[in-house]
Design an enzyme around this catalytic site. Structure first.
Site, short mmCIF file in Angstrom:
data_model
loop_
_atom_site.label_atom_id
_atom_site.label_comp_id
_atom_site.label_asym_id
_atom_site.label_seq_id
_atom_site.Cartn_x
_atom_site.Cartn_y
_atom_site.Cartn_z
N TYR A 246 72.48 19.88 8.67
CA TYR A 246 71.43 19.08 8.02
C TYR A 246 70.14 19.90 7.90
CZ TYR A 246 67.69 15.58 7.66
OH TYR A 246 66.56 14.89 7.28
N LYS B 154 68.27 21.24 4.51
CA LYS B 154 66.89 20.86 4.19
C LYS B 154 66.01 22.10 4.02
CE LYS B 154 65.27 17.23 4.06
NZ LYS B 154 65.08 16.29 2.92
N ALA C 112 67.69 12.08 -0.25
CA ALA C 112 68.21 13.15 0.61
C ALA C 112 69.54 12.70 1.21
CB ALA C 112 67.22 13.45 1.75
N GLY D 14 65.82 4.13 -0.10
CA GLY D 14 65.83 4.53 1.31
C GLY D 14 64.64 3.96 2.06
N LEU E 135 61.92 5.34 3.51
CA LEU E 135 60.60 5.80 3.08
C LEU E 135 60.31 5.37 1.65
CD1 LEU E 135 58.03 7.40 3.59
CD2 LEU E 135 59.26 9.48 2.88
N TRP F 41 61.52 11.69 12.91
CA TRP F 41 61.74 10.45 13.67
C TRP F 41 61.16 9.22 12.94
CZ3 TRP F 41 61.56 10.90 19.72
CH2 TRP F 41 62.28 12.03 20.13
N1 LIG Z 1 64.57 9.28 8.72
C1 LIG Z 1 64.09 10.27 9.46
O1 LIG Z 1 64.00 10.16 10.68
C2 LIG Z 1 63.63 11.55 8.82
C3 LIG Z 1 63.19 12.59 9.64
C4 LIG Z 1 62.76 13.78 9.05
C5 LIG Z 1 62.77 13.92 7.68
N2 LIG Z 1 63.22 12.90 6.90
C6 LIG Z 1 63.24 13.10 5.45
O2 LIG Z 1 62.47 12.08 4.83
C7 LIG Z 1 63.02 11.77 3.55
C8 LIG Z 1 63.27 10.28 3.42
O3 LIG Z 1 64.20 9.90 4.44
P1 LIG Z 1 64.65 8.40 4.66
O4 LIG Z 1 64.60 8.17 6.12
O5 LIG Z 1 63.93 7.47 3.75
O6 LIG Z 1 66.18 8.52 4.23
P2 LIG Z 1 67.20 7.39 3.80
O7 LIG Z 1 66.75 6.06 4.27
O8 LIG Z 1 68.55 7.87 4.19
O9 LIG Z 1 67.07 7.41 2.22
C9 LIG Z 1 67.55 8.45 1.44
C10 LIG Z 1 67.92 7.85 0.09
O10 LIG Z 1 68.33 8.92 -0.77
C11 LIG Z 1 69.45 8.45 -1.51
N3 LIG Z 1 70.21 9.58 -2.03
C12 LIG Z 1 71.06 10.39 -1.39
N4 LIG Z 1 71.55 11.31 -2.23
C13 LIG Z 1 70.98 11.07 -3.45
C14 LIG Z 1 71.09 11.67 -4.73
N5 LIG Z 1 71.90 12.72 -4.95
N6 LIG Z 1 70.36 11.17 -5.75
C15 LIG Z 1 69.54 10.11 -5.55
N7 LIG Z 1 69.41 9.48 -4.37
C16 LIG Z 1 70.12 9.97 -3.32
C17 LIG Z 1 70.22 7.62 -0.50
O11 LIG Z 1 71.14 6.78 -1.16
P3 LIG Z 1 72.50 6.35 -0.40
O12 LIG Z 1 72.05 5.51 0.75
O13 LIG Z 1 73.25 5.63 -1.44
O14 LIG Z 1 73.14 7.64 0.06
C18 LIG Z 1 69.09 6.85 0.18
O15 LIG Z 1 68.74 5.69 -0.56
C19 LIG Z 1 64.27 12.66 3.41
O16 LIG Z 1 63.94 13.84 2.74
C20 LIG Z 1 64.62 12.99 4.85
O17 LIG Z 1 65.34 14.21 4.94
C21 LIG Z 1 63.65 11.71 7.42
#
Ligand SMILES: NC(=O)c1ccc[n+]([C@@H]2O[C@H](COP(=O)([O-])OP(=O)(O)OC[C@H]3O[C@@H](n4cnc5c(N)ncnc54)[C@H](OP(=O)(O)O)[C@@H]3O)[C@@H](O)[C@H]2O)c1
Length: 289
Positions: free
Chosen positions: A131, A135, A66, A22, A24, A156
């Site tokens: 969502y 969380k 996630a 992902g 992050l 964000w």
């Molecule tokens: N992005 C934001 O704006 C934001 C804001 C607030 C909080 N967060 C939190 O920050 C964290 C990182 O977010 P991010 O933006 O890096 O998210 P992301 O780019 O969507 O990455 C999440 C990764 O988790 C993988 N995943 C999903 N289900 C899984 C499972 N059961 N086992 C193993 N891997 C799994 C996804 O794979 P697939 O792509 O194959 O599904 C994806 O590679 C998360 O906890 C998110 O809730 C993000």
């Protein structure tokens, strides 16, 4: 054990990044290339046996996995809770079993978004979206099951690659004369690289509070953020026009206000994240390299 074989306690902790594919996760691996990078295909965090097989005593697990499809979660509830509650619970239990540490990410969307001042870690939660509810359930599971866990709420997050907000604005800047962007949601744009560096600092601070907020400093609406992206690449920011959320009805209506207070982070003596406009400038410069 010989004199040249340090005990587990003396050895530097092994970093394990779950959800490493992902946005992050990729930044963490870039900054900590020796970490064990586990993408979804390497480890499904909802699989207890697979998780137990991977986590070793003394590990520090950074969980970036996630279910992040905020709109889809409204109708795909079971999958959202599997990824955001069951998975973190499985990780937390596996970490507790072998005395590993867990650093888990959560979101501003655990709050209802009705305040007009930054949400503190001590403020009551009240998610309105599936969502956010999933969380929040994950936070509870992690804090209950893993005594050595931290939960870090962020918001964000962008890298400027793929299809995140910054990448989308850069594409629209090339494709359109003007772009309408919502001006009635306030948050803190957060550069994934800055967040990753902050999490790596937290790795060295097991004494820090268990619940923390980490975003770049300051606040903006999506409209202000978009104008900053345009300015940052030398385009006329006036080409970005404000509109309200009713112009873009979505299955998940985002909270109007989701700025997070950094009080707990700052009080712990952790390094404050820099202002979001400065971080965005660096992100755009890196993209153009
Ligand atoms: N992005 C934001 O704006 C934001 C804001 C607030 C909080 N967060 C939190 O920050 C964290 C990182 O977010 P991010 O933006 O890096 O998210 P992301 O780019 O969507 O990455 C999440 C990764 O988790 C993988 N995943 C999903 N289900 C899984 C499972 N059961 N086992 C193993 N891997 C799994 C996804 O794979 P697939 O792509 O194959 O599904 C994806 O590679 C998360 O906890 C998110 O809730 C993000």
């Amino acid at each position: 054990m010989t004199a040249s074989t340090p005990s587990a306690a003396a050895r530097p902790a092994r970093l394990v990044v779950t959800g490493a594919g992902g946005q992050l996760g990729q930044e963490l691996i870039r900054l900590a290339p020796d970490a064990s990078a586990l993408g979804r295909r390497d480890l499904d965090i909802t699989d207890p046996a697979a998780v137990r097989a991977v986590i070793e005593p003394g590990d520090v697990v950074l969980n970036c996995a996630a279910y992040t499809a905020v709109d889809r979660a409204e109708t795909d509830t079971a999958a959202a809770f599997a990824g955001n509650e069951t998975g973190p619970a499985v990780l937390a239990a596996a970490c507790a079993r072998v005395d590993a540490r867990l650093i888990h990410l959560s979101t501003d969307y655990v709050f209802p978004g009705t305040e007009d001042r930054p949400y503190d870690t001590t403020d009551p939660t009240g998610p309105t979206l599936v969502y956010g509810k999933s969380k929040l359930a994950g936070e509870h599971a992690v804090l209950t099951l893993a005594p050595r866990a931290h939960v870090v709420r962020t918001a964000w997050v962008y890298t400027g690659r793929g299809s995140d907000f910054v990448a989308t604005m850069l594409r629209l800047e090339r494709e359109r004369d003007t772009v309408d962007v919502v001006d009635d949601q306030l948050g803190a744009p957060t550069y994934a690289a800055d967040l990753a560096a902050a999490l790596l600092e937290l790795v060295g601070r097991p004494d820090a509070p268990r619940l923390l907020h980490a975003t770049n400093a300051g606040q903006a609406t999506w409209f202000e953020f978009a104008r900053a992206v345009f300015s940052g690449v030398g385009a006329d920011p006036e080409r970005v026009l404000p509109c309200d959320s009713s112009a873009f009805p979505r299955p998940a209506r985002r909270p109007a206000y989701s700025v997070l207070s950094h009080r707990a982070w700052d009080d712990a003596g952790l390094t404050p994240l820099r202002p979001w406009r400065v971080a965005l400038g660096d992100a755009l410069a890196r993209l153009s390299d």
